[in-house]
Design a protein around this motif. Structure first.
Motif, PDB file in Angstrom:
ATOM      1  N   MET A 153       0.841  -1.200   0.000  1.00 54.59           N
ATOM      2  CA  MET A 153       0.000   0.000   0.000  1.00 54.59           C
ATOM      3  C   MET A 153       0.874   1.247   0.000  1.00 54.59           C
ATOM      4  O   MET A 153       1.788   1.370   0.791  1.00 54.59           O
ATOM      5  CB  MET A 153      -0.904  -0.008   1.248  1.00 54.59           C
ATOM      6  N   SER A 154       0.585   2.161  -0.912  1.00 51.57           N
ATOM      7  CA  SER A 154       1.346   3.409  -0.979  1.00 51.57           C
ATOM      8  C   SER A 154       0.415   4.583  -0.688  1.00 51.57           C
ATOM      9  O   SER A 154      -0.808   4.466  -0.812  1.00 51.57           O
ATOM     10  CB  SER A 154       1.960   3.584  -2.373  1.00 51.57           C
ATOM     11  N   LEU A 155       1.028   5.680  -0.321  1.00 54.29           N
ATOM     12  CA  LEU A 155       0.242   6.868  -0.002  1.00 54.29           C
ATOM     13  C   LEU A 155       0.432   7.924  -1.082  1.00 54.29           C
ATOM     14  O   LEU A 155       1.567   8.240  -1.463  1.00 54.29           O
ATOM     15  CB  LEU A 155       0.668   7.445   1.358  1.00 54.29           C
ATOM     16  N   LEU A 156      -0.685   8.430  -1.550  1.00 53.12           N
ATOM     17  CA  LEU A 156      -0.662   9.517  -2.527  1.00 53.12           C
ATOM     18  C   LEU A 156      -1.035  10.802  -1.789  1.00 53.12           C
ATOM     19  O   LEU A 156      -2.133  10.917  -1.232  1.00 53.12           O
ATOM     20  CB  LEU A 156      -1.665   9.236  -3.646  1.00 53.12           C
ATOM     21  N   HIS A 157      -0.094  11.739  -1.776  1.00 58.82           N
ATOM     22  CA  HIS A 157      -0.321  13.013  -1.092  1.00 58.82           C
ATOM     23  C   HIS A 157      -0.753  14.039  -2.135  1.00 58.82           C
ATOM     24  O   HIS A 157      -0.024  14.264  -3.103  1.00 58.82           O
ATOM     25  CB  HIS A 157       0.954  13.481  -0.399  1.00 58.82           C
ATOM     26  N   VAL A 158      -1.912  14.643  -1.907  1.00 59.67           N
ATOM     27  CA  VAL A 158      -2.438  15.602  -2.881  1.00 59.67           C
ATOM     28  C   VAL A 158      -2.624  16.962  -2.212  1.00 59.67           C
ATOM     29  O   VAL A 158      -3.584  17.152  -1.450  1.00 59.67           O
ATOM     30  CB  VAL A 158      -3.781  15.119  -3.463  1.00 59.67           C
ATOM     31  N   PRO A 159      -1.706  17.891  -2.458  1.00 57.00           N
ATOM     32  CA  PRO A 159      -1.872  19.234  -1.881  1.00 57.00           C
ATOM     33  C   PRO A 159      -3.153  19.905  -2.380  1.00 57.00           C
ATOM     34  O   PRO A 159      -3.585  19.648  -3.517  1.00 57.00           O
ATOM     35  CB  PRO A 159      -0.627  19.987  -2.368  1.00 57.00           C
ATOM     36  N   ASP A 190     -13.368   5.601   1.259  1.00 56.04           N
ATOM     37  CA  ASP A 190     -12.677   5.392   2.534  1.00 56.04           C
ATOM     38  C   ASP A 190     -11.169   5.571   2.425  1.00 56.04           C
ATOM     39  O   ASP A 190     -10.484   5.769   3.429  1.00 56.04           O
ATOM     40  CB  ASP A 190     -12.953   3.978   3.067  1.00 56.04           C
ATOM     41  N   ARG A 191     -10.675   5.486   1.231  1.00 53.97           N
ATOM     42  CA  ARG A 191      -9.218   5.591   1.065  1.00 53.97           C
ATOM     43  C   ARG A 191      -8.732   7.031   1.181  1.00 53.97           C
ATOM     44  O   ARG A 191      -7.540   7.280   1.245  1.00 53.97           O
ATOM     45  CB  ARG A 191      -8.812   5.011  -0.298  1.00 53.97           C
ATOM     46  N   VAL A 192      -9.652   7.958   1.169  1.00 56.30           N
ATOM     47  CA  VAL A 192      -9.293   9.380   1.214  1.00 56.30           C
ATOM     48  C   VAL A 192      -9.333   9.855   2.666  1.00 56.30           C
ATOM     49  O   VAL A 192     -10.345   9.730   3.352  1.00 56.30           O
ATOM     50  CB  VAL A 192     -10.282  10.212   0.375  1.00 56.30           C
ATOM     51  N   THR A 193      -8.179  10.398   3.133  1.00 56.93           N
ATOM     52  CA  THR A 193      -8.126  10.870   4.520  1.00 56.93           C
ATOM     53  C   THR A 193      -7.424  12.221   4.585  1.00 56.93           C
ATOM     54  O   THR A 193      -6.681  12.586   3.678  1.00 56.93           O
ATOM     55  CB  THR A 193      -7.349   9.883   5.418  1.00 56.93           C
ATOM     56  N   VAL A 217      -4.678  12.787   1.725  1.00 57.89           N
ATOM     57  CA  VAL A 217      -3.885  11.571   1.531  1.00 57.89           C
ATOM     58  C   VAL A 217      -4.803  10.448   1.063  1.00 57.89           C
ATOM     59  O   VAL A 217      -5.899  10.271   1.584  1.00 57.89           O
ATOM     60  CB  VAL A 217      -3.163  11.172   2.830  1.00 57.89           C
ATOM     61  N   VAL A 218      -4.332   9.719   0.068  1.00 55.29           N
ATOM     62  CA  VAL A 218      -5.126   8.619  -0.490  1.00 55.29           C
ATOM     63  C   VAL A 218      -4.318   7.329  -0.399  1.00 55.29           C
ATOM     64  O   VAL A 218      -3.146   7.309  -0.815  1.00 55.29           O
ATOM     65  CB  VAL A 218      -5.483   8.892  -1.969  1.00 55.29           C
ATOM     66  N   ASP A 219      -4.915   6.291   0.140  1.00 54.46           N
ATOM     67  CA  ASP A 219      -4.282   4.965   0.134  1.00 54.46           C
ATOM     68  C   ASP A 219      -4.452   4.369  -1.260  1.00 54.46           C
ATOM     69  O   ASP A 219      -5.577   4.180  -1.720  1.00 54.46           O
ATOM     70  CB  ASP A 219      -4.965   4.037   1.148  1.00 54.46           C
ATOM     71  N   VAL A 220      -3.338   4.052  -1.892  1.00 50.42           N
ATOM     72  CA  VAL A 220      -3.408   3.557  -3.271  1.00 50.42           C
ATOM     73  C   VAL A 220      -2.599   2.276  -3.400  1.00 50.42           C
ATOM     74  O   VAL A 220      -1.388   2.280  -3.195  1.00 50.42           O
ATOM     75  CB  VAL A 220      -2.858   4.599  -4.267  1.00 50.42           C
ATOM     76  N   ALA A 221      -3.260   1.208  -3.723  1.00 50.81           N
ATOM     77  CA  ALA A 221      -2.556  -0.059  -3.869  1.00 50.81           C
ATOM     78  C   ALA A 221      -1.711  -0.095  -5.129  1.00 50.81           C
ATOM     79  O   ALA A 221      -0.691  -0.775  -5.203  1.00 50.81           O
ATOM     80  CB  ALA A 221      -3.569  -1.207  -3.877  1.00 50.81           C
ATOM     81  N   GLU A 222      -2.133   0.662  -6.143  1.00 49.39           N
ATOM     82  CA  GLU A 222      -1.508   0.532  -7.465  1.00 49.39           C
ATOM     83  C   GLU A 222      -0.163   1.226  -7.595  1.00 49.39           C
ATOM     84  O   GLU A 222       0.601   0.943  -8.516  1.00 49.39           O
ATOM     85  CB  GLU A 222      -2.451   1.088  -8.550  1.00 49.39           C
ATOM     86  N   LEU A 223       0.150   2.156  -6.694  1.00 50.09           N
ATOM     87  CA  LEU A 223       1.403   2.901  -6.843  1.00 50.09           C
ATOM     88  C   LEU A 223       2.565   2.150  -6.200  1.00 50.09           C
ATOM     89  O   LEU A 223       2.424   1.622  -5.099  1.00 50.09           O
ATOM     90  CB  LEU A 223       1.286   4.274  -6.184  1.00 50.09           C
ATOM     91  N   PRO A 224       3.712   2.118  -6.861  1.00 50.43           N
ATOM     92  CA  PRO A 224       4.851   1.406  -6.284  1.00 50.43           C
ATOM     93  C   PRO A 224       5.442   2.140  -5.081  1.00 50.43           C
ATOM     94  O   PRO A 224       5.996   1.509  -4.175  1.00 50.43           O
ATOM     95  CB  PRO A 224       5.859   1.339  -7.435  1.00 50.43           C
TER      96      PRO A 224
END
Lengths: 279, 412
Positions: free
Chosen positions: A1-7, A28-31, A42-49
């Motif tokens: 699981m990777s985290l995508l940070h979106v300003p 639910d993945r958006v926090t 922050v988004v939990d993203v399974a697809e990102l390395p």
């Protein structure tokens, strides 16, 4: 699981990233952590390395307060500051379309183009179909000449490649169209200097570890055509864009990808079952 | 009149580059049925088996190619020649001119004592522009004037195995084009009686085919080089455009495999395939470079004449000012005709659309090739599904009909 940070939306970047848009996703993945990073979703993203910080941008004209080297430097400084302060390296995704859905956001974060390659639509054509002429806005005579010459010369060498030829012709022409300014805000020499400066700025950002995807030529300041001719660097940008667009819009084939006929889904199969049952 | 080579000979044409090799390979390739009638074999599946020749002569192949497979391919070609036992066999590749010592030995040992080496030579002064363009389609090179100064520096000319000039620019230039040393090397390997030098006169389009017809014992006029529109010289703006693109794709993140396939053999071919803009400036060679190249050519002619190799044609052409290219210096160029700009992209697109939808992508494919392969493969698989679905629908309809007939029959 990777985290995508979106300003949050700021300075023409991440224009979609406002509270109402995030709320509309109901995912639910958006926090958000209002205490630690009140300006980042922050988004939990399974697809990102790896973890990354996403900045979605449009064209350079939307990013600069004015068409000057100082404004360009200010924008670059802003990206650098985000990159330095961010929890994960910045990925700059160039998207000329508004971000409207979660899947699109994930695709851009992964360095992919949106929309994805449509296999079913592509399969409706073969090499026997002509490549349609790419659209060019009115008044862009040089881009029109480029598009006409391109379509006249392009060949679809293999049956499944029609969509690739069509996309590539459109991508190259769109790049030329973006680069050739028919209504310039600055003089030709200043425009060329600004284009060179924006090219150097992108190289500097990449040297800092920022990754870039999408039609990045849109981040280069447009220049006028030169008496009906295409500037050399613009012509090279268009050829590169053809390869980049293909690279960033592949198809994810299943590893085993058996060619399975979904027999159970066929109407005729259901009909046969009914017929058999009535016997 | 050129006496034909003895029966049983294998003629090995080793170039070098830019001396009419593509034209001769095309002529031999297209004439294969007629050649066979005269006992001459030109084996292979391509007019120029470049990678097979590279694999054996240089120990490498183009990026994305399989060295072992191409090395085997070369041995298969020679085995085919030995099995057919033609009156004369022919192999032609300019890459042999750069053969390593081991590569040259392998070629000669495998072909045996009846191998005869043919070397085509042209005046250096006529090679400068085309060779600079050729390099520029593959690797970043300095502007023409700077490149000429590096190449024609006396130290560079005298040191063909070392870097050309202080910057080490295109070191293979003099490895390829010290034609005198090339002749001396191969004379040293096989003896002067087994080396023929053909001096190419660009003004006589029949000269080179006629020389080969003589060596191969063929009727006059049998070898006709095809008109090759894809190998023309680029205009000055086209060369500038090509080098701008190469500057960007010859380093990471672009892979050498993708650069080779889509730029070197894609974009460049696209430009060459399109008609040149008649208004565009040709590449011009400065007068000082012409003088220097003629001087070098005269020195080469003297050494070739003394090498012991048989010479067909006039070695005086190597220093003949009448053959010099257009003299002058190009003005810097910043823009190009839209047709040429489009041709660059068309070259890339043509290569993209030529990526096969085979079940797996090539092991050595670059990222761009893999991406386009995935698209074409997905379309091909979608077609497979549709065909299978259509087949099931047809059989289902037949089954429905059969059962309906059976039920109707049972009810009656």
């Amino acid at each position: 699981m990777s985290l995508l940070h979106v300003p949050d939306a700021a300075g023409g970047m991440n224009a979609f990233a406002v509270p109402t848009w995030w709320a509309s996703l109901e995912d639910d993945r958006v926090t958000r952590d209002e205490d630690e990073r009140p300006d980042v979703t922050v988004v939990d993203v399974a697809e990102l390395p790896d973890d990354r910080t996403l900045l979605v941008v449009g064209s350079v004209a939307e990013l600069l307060a004015e068409p000057t080297p100082d404004a360009l430097a200010a924008w670059v400084g802003q990206v650098r500051a985000i990159n330095a302060a961010a929890a994960a390296p910045v990925h700059l995704a160039v998207s000329l379309d508004e971000v409207t859905c979660f899947e699109q956001l994930l695709a851009l974060a992964a360095g992919r183009r949106w929309p994805p390659f449509d296999v079913v639509a592509a399969a409706r054509h073969t090499d026997a179909d002509p490549v349609p002429p790419p659209s060019v806005p009115g008044g862009q005579d040089t881009a029109r000449a480029y598009a006409d010459a391109l379509v006249a010369q392009v060949e679809v060498l293999l049956p499944p490649a029609w969509q690739t030829a069509t996309d590539s012709a459109a991508d190259a022409t769109a790049c030329i169209s973006r680069a050739l300014d028919t209504d310039p805000d600055v003089g030709p020499a200043d425009a060329r200097a600004l284009r060179d400066a924006s090219r150097s700025a992108l190289a500097a950002l990449e040297a800092d570890g920022v990754t870039i995807s999408g039609p990045r030529d849109a981040l280069l300041w447009p220049v006028p055509a030169e008496r009906g001719l295409v500037p050399i660097d613009v012509a090279a940008d268009a050829a590169l864009e053809v390869m980049l667009a293909v690279l960033e819009r592949p198809v994810d084939l299943a590893p085993d990808r058996p060619v399975v006929v979904p027999v159970g889904e066929l109407p005729a199969r259901a009909l046969l079952a009914k017929l058999g049952g009535r016997r | 009149m050129i006496p034909p080579l003895p029966d049983g000979t294998t003629l090995v044409h080793i170039g070098p580059y830019k001396t009419g090799t593509t034209a001769m390979q095309g002529a031999l390739w297209e004439a294969r049925p007629a050649l066979a009638e005269h006992g001459v074999a030109y084996p292979g599946e391509l007019a120029h088996e470049m990678n097979a020749s590279m694999a054996v002569a240089l120990g490498r192949v183009d990026p994305g190619k399989d060295l072992g497979a191409f090395r085997q391919r070369w041995f298969d070609l020679v085995a085919q020649l030995h099995a057919e036992r033609p009156r004369i066999g022919v192999l032609s590749s300019e890459v042999y001119c750069e053969a390593t010592d081991e590569g040259a030995r392998t070629v000669l040992d495998t072909l045996g004592p009846l191998a005869h080496v043919v070397i085509t030579v042209r005046p250096i002064v006529r090679l400068l522009g085309s060779q600079w363009q050729q390099y520029g389609q593959n690797v970043p090179v300095p502007p023409y004037d700077d490149w000429l100064r590096a190449i024609l520096d006396p130290a560079a000319v005298g040191a063909p195995d070392g870097p050309a000039g202080a910057e080490g620019v295109t070191p293979s230039f003099w490895q390829r084009h010290r034609h005198d040393r090339l002749v001396e090397r191969w004379v040293g390997l096989v003896g002067g009686d087994r080396v023929t030098v053909v001096v190419v006169d660009d003004r006589d389009h029949r000269g080179l085919p006629a020389a080969f017809e003589g060596l191969l014992g063929l009727p006059a006029g049998l070898l006709r080089p095809p008109v090759d529109k894809t190998n023309r010289s680029l205009t000055h703006p086209e060369a500038t455009l090509m080098q701008t693109l190469v500057d960007r794709t010859s380093r990471p993140p672009w892979s050498s495999a993708d650069h080779g396939r889509f730029v070197r053999f894609g974009a460049a071919r696209g430009l060459q395939a399109a008609p040149a803009d008649p208004a565009a400036e040709r590449l011009l060679t400065p007068g000082w470079a012409i003088d220097r190249a003629l001087e070098v050519g005269a020195g080469m002619a003297a050494r070739i004449g003394a090498s012991g190799a048989r010479v067909v044609g006039d070695l005086g052409l190597l220093s003949d000012r009448a053959l010099a290219p257009a003299d002058g210096e190009n003005t810097p160029v910043a823009a190009i005709d839209p047709g040429a700009a489009a041709a660059l992209a068309v070259g890339v697109i043509s290569k993209l659309t030529g990526v096969h939808a085979r079940p797996e992508h090539r092991d050595l494919a670059g990222p761009v090739e893999r991406a386009v392969w995935s698209r074409h493969r997905a379309v091909a698989e979608e077609w497979d599904v549709e065909r299978a679905r259509d087949g099931v629908r047809a059989s289902a309809a037949r089954e429905l009909g059969r059962r309906a007939r059976r039920r109707l029959g049972g009810a009656s």
